[in-house]
Design a protein around this motif. Structure first.
Motif, PDB file in Angstrom:
ATOM      1  N   VAL A 245     -23.641 -37.691  -8.639  1.00  0.00           N
ATOM      2  CA  VAL A 245     -22.957 -36.451  -8.361  1.00  0.00           C
ATOM      3  C   VAL A 245     -22.542 -36.173  -7.216  1.00  0.00           C
ATOM      4  O   VAL A 245     -23.874 -35.764  -6.654  1.00  0.00           O
ATOM      5  CB  VAL A 245     -22.354 -36.279  -9.546  1.00  0.00           C
ATOM      6  CG1 VAL A 245     -21.721 -36.558 -10.793  1.00  0.00           C
ATOM      7  CG2 VAL A 245     -23.349 -34.793 -10.170  1.00  0.00           C
ATOM      8  N   ASP A 246     -22.422 -35.867  -5.753  1.00  0.00           N
ATOM      9  CA  ASP A 246     -22.054 -34.817  -5.319  1.00  0.00           C
ATOM     10  C   ASP A 246     -21.963 -33.937  -5.710  1.00  0.00           C
ATOM     11  O   ASP A 246     -21.772 -33.590  -6.705  1.00  0.00           O
ATOM     12  CB  ASP A 246     -20.549 -35.519  -4.517  1.00  0.00           C
ATOM     13  CG  ASP A 246     -21.231 -36.888  -3.928  1.00  0.00           C
ATOM     14  OD1 ASP A 246     -21.714 -37.666  -3.400  1.00  0.00           O
ATOM     15  OD2 ASP A 246     -19.880 -37.180  -3.649  1.00  0.00           O
ATOM     16  N   ALA A 247     -22.142 -32.773  -4.289  1.00  0.00           N
ATOM     17  CA  ALA A 247     -22.040 -31.298  -5.145  1.00  0.00           C
ATOM     18  C   ALA A 247     -20.843 -30.750  -4.448  1.00  0.00           C
ATOM     19  O   ALA A 247     -20.360 -31.581  -3.299  1.00  0.00           O
ATOM     20  CB  ALA A 247     -23.411 -30.729  -3.757  1.00  0.00           C
ATOM     21  N   ILE A 248     -20.717 -30.067  -5.111  1.00  0.00           N
ATOM     22  CA  ILE A 248     -18.893 -29.372  -5.409  1.00  0.00           C
ATOM     23  C   ILE A 248     -18.868 -28.368  -5.807  1.00  0.00           C
ATOM     24  O   ILE A 248     -19.914 -27.692  -6.818  1.00  0.00           O
ATOM     25  CB  ILE A 248     -18.103 -30.371  -6.206  1.00  0.00           C
ATOM     26  CG1 ILE A 248     -17.998 -31.330  -5.524  1.00  0.00           C
ATOM     27  CG2 ILE A 248     -16.901 -30.062  -6.458  1.00  0.00           C
ATOM     28  CD1 ILE A 248     -17.235 -32.944  -6.308  1.00  0.00           C
ATOM     29  N   PHE A 249     -18.226 -27.739  -4.373  1.00  0.00           N
ATOM     30  CA  PHE A 249     -18.293 -25.891  -5.682  1.00  0.00           C
ATOM     31  C   PHE A 249     -17.602 -26.155  -6.906  1.00  0.00           C
ATOM     32  O   PHE A 249     -16.687 -26.962  -7.421  1.00  0.00           O
ATOM     33  CB  PHE A 249     -16.910 -25.169  -4.531  1.00  0.00           C
ATOM     34  CG  PHE A 249     -18.181 -25.162  -3.028  1.00  0.00           C
ATOM     35  CD1 PHE A 249     -19.063 -25.213  -2.828  1.00  0.00           C
ATOM     36  CD2 PHE A 249     -17.286 -25.314  -2.169  1.00  0.00           C
ATOM     37  CE1 PHE A 249     -19.918 -24.985  -1.621  1.00  0.00           C
ATOM     38  CE2 PHE A 249     -17.407 -25.358  -0.851  1.00  0.00           C
ATOM     39  CZ  PHE A 249     -19.130 -25.127  -0.807  1.00  0.00           C
ATOM     40  N   LEU A 250     -18.023 -24.448  -7.512  1.00  0.00           N
ATOM     41  CA  LEU A 250     -17.180 -25.017  -9.021  1.00  0.00           C
ATOM     42  C   LEU A 250     -15.659 -24.545  -9.089  1.00  0.00           C
ATOM     43  O   LEU A 250     -14.885 -24.765 -10.557  1.00  0.00           O
ATOM     44  CB  LEU A 250     -17.573 -23.501  -9.697  1.00  0.00           C
ATOM     45  CG  LEU A 250     -18.834 -23.096  -9.486  1.00  0.00           C
ATOM     46  CD1 LEU A 250     -19.640 -22.120 -10.994  1.00  0.00           C
ATOM     47  CD2 LEU A 250     -19.742 -24.888 -10.923  1.00  0.00           C
ATOM     48  N   ASP A 251     -15.261 -24.434  -7.742  1.00  0.00           N
ATOM     49  CA  ASP A 251     -13.244 -24.360  -8.148  1.00  0.00           C
ATOM     50  C   ASP A 251     -12.997 -25.203  -7.870  1.00  0.00           C
ATOM     51  O   ASP A 251     -11.731 -26.223  -7.726  1.00  0.00           O
ATOM     52  CB  ASP A 251     -12.899 -23.361  -7.157  1.00  0.00           C
ATOM     53  CG  ASP A 251     -14.046 -23.410  -5.543  1.00  0.00           C
ATOM     54  OD1 ASP A 251     -14.421 -24.501  -5.240  1.00  0.00           O
ATOM     55  OD2 ASP A 251     -13.953 -22.858  -4.374  1.00  0.00           O
ATOM     56  N   GLY A 252     -14.284 -26.514  -8.245  1.00  0.00           N
ATOM     57  CA  GLY A 252     -13.710 -28.123  -7.548  1.00  0.00           C
ATOM     58  C   GLY A 252     -13.054 -28.946  -5.582  1.00  0.00           C
ATOM     59  O   GLY A 252     -12.678 -29.870  -5.551  1.00  0.00           O
ATOM     60  N   ILE A 253     -13.275 -27.951  -5.379  1.00  0.00           N
ATOM     61  CA  ILE A 253     -14.064 -27.755  -3.507  1.00  0.00           C
ATOM     62  C   ILE A 253     -15.109 -28.790  -2.840  1.00  0.00           C
ATOM     63  O   ILE A 253     -16.248 -28.182  -3.645  1.00  0.00           O
ATOM     64  CB  ILE A 253     -12.900 -27.128  -2.882  1.00  0.00           C
ATOM     65  CG1 ILE A 253     -11.398 -26.695  -2.987  1.00  0.00           C
ATOM     66  CG2 ILE A 253     -13.057 -27.111  -1.935  1.00  0.00           C
ATOM     67  CD1 ILE A 253     -10.409 -24.846  -2.630  1.00  0.00           C
ATOM     68  N   GLN A 254     -14.396 -30.196  -2.801  1.00  0.00           N
ATOM     69  CA  GLN A 254     -15.771 -30.714  -2.154  1.00  0.00           C
ATOM     70  C   GLN A 254     -16.052 -30.382  -0.500  1.00  0.00           C
ATOM     71  O   GLN A 254     -15.383 -30.046   0.450  1.00  0.00           O
ATOM     72  CB  GLN A 254     -16.170 -31.996  -1.774  1.00  0.00           C
ATOM     73  CG  GLN A 254     -16.850 -32.660  -2.232  1.00  0.00           C
ATOM     74  CD  GLN A 254     -16.650 -34.110  -1.915  1.00  0.00           C
ATOM     75  OE1 GLN A 254     -15.327 -34.265  -2.746  1.00  0.00           O
ATOM     76  NE2 GLN A 254     -18.153 -35.095  -2.088  1.00  0.00           N
TER      77      GLN A 254
END
Length: 517
Positions: A245-254
């Motif tokens: 998995v890629d790093a993604i913020f907790l609000d779902g924004i990449q």
């Protein structure tokens, strides 16, 4: 509805008034009859403990109680916030908040001096809290820095934060989300969160921001910070699966990954501390509030979730907005909280409705940290006072010292200040330990000797002095009457000294001395 923009102003007390208004409205709605205002002595002891980590000296108690100024409480708060004691105490508080592992793992304590010194420098400079968080989250790690255990490097950094978390992405994800976002996302580490909306994939997407950190050739002798971090898009494998998995913020924004070697943690730091982040300001305001009331508006403080709503949502919004508006000045928020009437209520229960602690009908009684207990004993007795010029935690690194014994004995990893529980070993140490024996001895204790042998003082004068140096208040008339009779019954000077020693011992072992109230 509170108009936050118009209500929040720096150093005017308007935020304090709004705190009181929102709490009062909730109390009326819930049928809570609030307790009256605390006495000056009660307030002095409480706020000095909360802001500097120890009880006030006798001279300050006498001066404050004699002061007739209507603004003396506000002036006291300003003095305490500007004192070195505030810096030392809040360094201790945030050290334990950020690195809770050190309470249960003695091997990690060698990492603490540099991190603690770095924290202290930030509190001395009154660094905005969002900047402090950014520095921890994005501090450069690819710096070769080898030191012996306990030795400070020349340029203080928070790199030890990563070493204590063992450089593991899952540990760093759990620690940073709790500390800076108030979210227990590690509950989704192995499976989807059972009580909230967090998914296992979201946990590992967040953990991926720390996946590019590695340690090269660990040295078995030195405390090694030979760390390397690569830039670019980080990925991590979810354990026991074949999924990357890629790093993604907790609000779902990449994140938008730039070309070059921009550290992923820099991107994460900017997202966490951004003005529109839905968690950071609320989590910080809630954490600060909990330091003074023993519980958060969202409680536990690191459990912001749909199943754990705030008791006072408007109040939390107000405090978060104030913190953002004042550029994350923690002293501003602290000043307004302790100047509120909500904070200044007595801890004595005057109505049964006040037992519902979440509505702040009275000031809750709270437990003290190990550092506070030791600092209070030193302040009250004068025993080992020469050692307190250095932070007791640093002194505790040495074996077989009173400081280390006290810290290890009273250290707790419990987050609940409202339910302090003493162990049998703690009670025995205070009742019969070497420290307490020496502290109430005419040969060993400076304070005890000064009070008992002060020329021209009466028995009542001595009784009052013992109360002021331990409980930070004068004794009541009934207490003076009973104790006067007890001490006057002594037939010899030796018996009278023993009677004073018993009084001092009893005060030092009382719940009034060992709790914040």
């Amino acid at each position: 509805m509170v108009n936050a923009d118009s209500e929040v102003q720096s150093k005017t007390g308007l935020l304090s008034a709004q705190i009181d208004r929102l709490v009062d409205e909730a109390q009326k709605r819930e049928g809570i009859i609030p307790a009256p205002r605390s006495t000056d002595a009660e307030f002095l002891r409480r706020v000095t403990l909360d802001l500097t980590g120890k009880i006030p000296p006798v001279a300050e108690v006498r001066r404050f109680l004699a002061d007739q100024s209507p603004r003396k409480r506000e002036q006291l708060v300003d003095r305490l916030l500007a004192s070195p004691g505030f810096v030392v105490h809040f360094t201790n508080v945030w050290r334990d908040l950020l690195l809770p592992e050190i309470t249960s793992n003695l091997q990690l304590r060698g990492q603490i001096p540099e991190f603690e010194a770095w924290l202290r420098s930030r509190f001395q400079a009154n660094t905005p809290y969002d900047e402090l968080a950014r520095q921890i989250l994005s501090t450069p790690l690819d710096v070769n820095s080898q030191t012996q255990p306990g030795e400070l490097t020349q340029d203080l950094t928070p790199r030890a934060y990563y070493v204590v978390k063992q450089l593991k992405p899952e540990n760093l994800a759990a620690g940073t989300s709790r500390a800076f976002l108030g979210v227990r996302i590690e509950c989704a580490q192995c499976h989807d969160h059972p009580f909230d909306s967090w998914k296992q994939q979201q946990f590992w997407e967040y953990a991926a921001f720390f996946a590019n950190i590695e340690q090269t050739q660990p040295d078995q002798i030195a405390v090694t910070l030979n760390l390397r971090e690569s830039g670019g898009r980080p990925q991590i494998k979810i354990p026991d699966t074949n999924r990357l998995v890629d790093a993604i913020f907790l609000d779902g924004i990449q994140p938008e990954w730039e070309q070059g070697d921009t550290a992923p943690r820099v991107q994460l730091a900017e997202w966490i501390t951004a003005q529109d982040n839905p968690y950071f300001a609320k989590a910080t305001a809630n954490r600060v509030w909990s330091l003074f009331f023993g519980r958060g508006i969202v409680d536990p403080v690191d459990d912001f979730s749909s199943s754990n709503p705030a008791t006072h949502p408007q109040l939390l919004e107000l405090l978060a907005h104030a913190l953002r508006k004042q550029e994350y000045d923690l002293k501003f928020l602290i000043r307004e909280i302790v100047n509120s009437q909500t904070y200044q209520r007595t801890s004595r229960q005057t109505d049964s409705s006040q037992s519902r602690v979440e509505w702040y009908g009275k000031m809750p009684t709270r437990g003290l940290s190990a550092e506070q207990i030791f600092a209070n004993l030193v302040q009250a007795t004068g025993f080992f006072r020469q050692t307190t010029e250095v932070d007791p935690f640093l002194l505790s690194q040495g074996p077989n010292t009173p400081e280390s014994e006290m810290r290890d004995l009273f250290q707790t990893d419990s987050e609940n200040q409202l339910d302090p529980r003493a162990t049998i070993l703690q009670a025995l140490a205070l009742m019969n330990g070497t420290f307490m024996t020496n502290a109430t001895s005419l040969e060993q204790s400076d304070v005890f000797t000064a009070i008992v042998e002060f020329p021209g003082s009466t028995i009542s004068d001595k009784i009052e002095a013992f109360y002021l140096c331990t409980l930070s208040r004068p004794p009541s008339e009934s207490e003076v009457k009973k104790l006067n009779a007890y001490i006057s019954s002594a037939k010899t000077e030796e018996e009278r000294t023993h009677a004073y020693s018993n009084l001092f011992w009893a005060l030092l072992n009382s719940s009034e001395f060992l709790l914040n109230h």
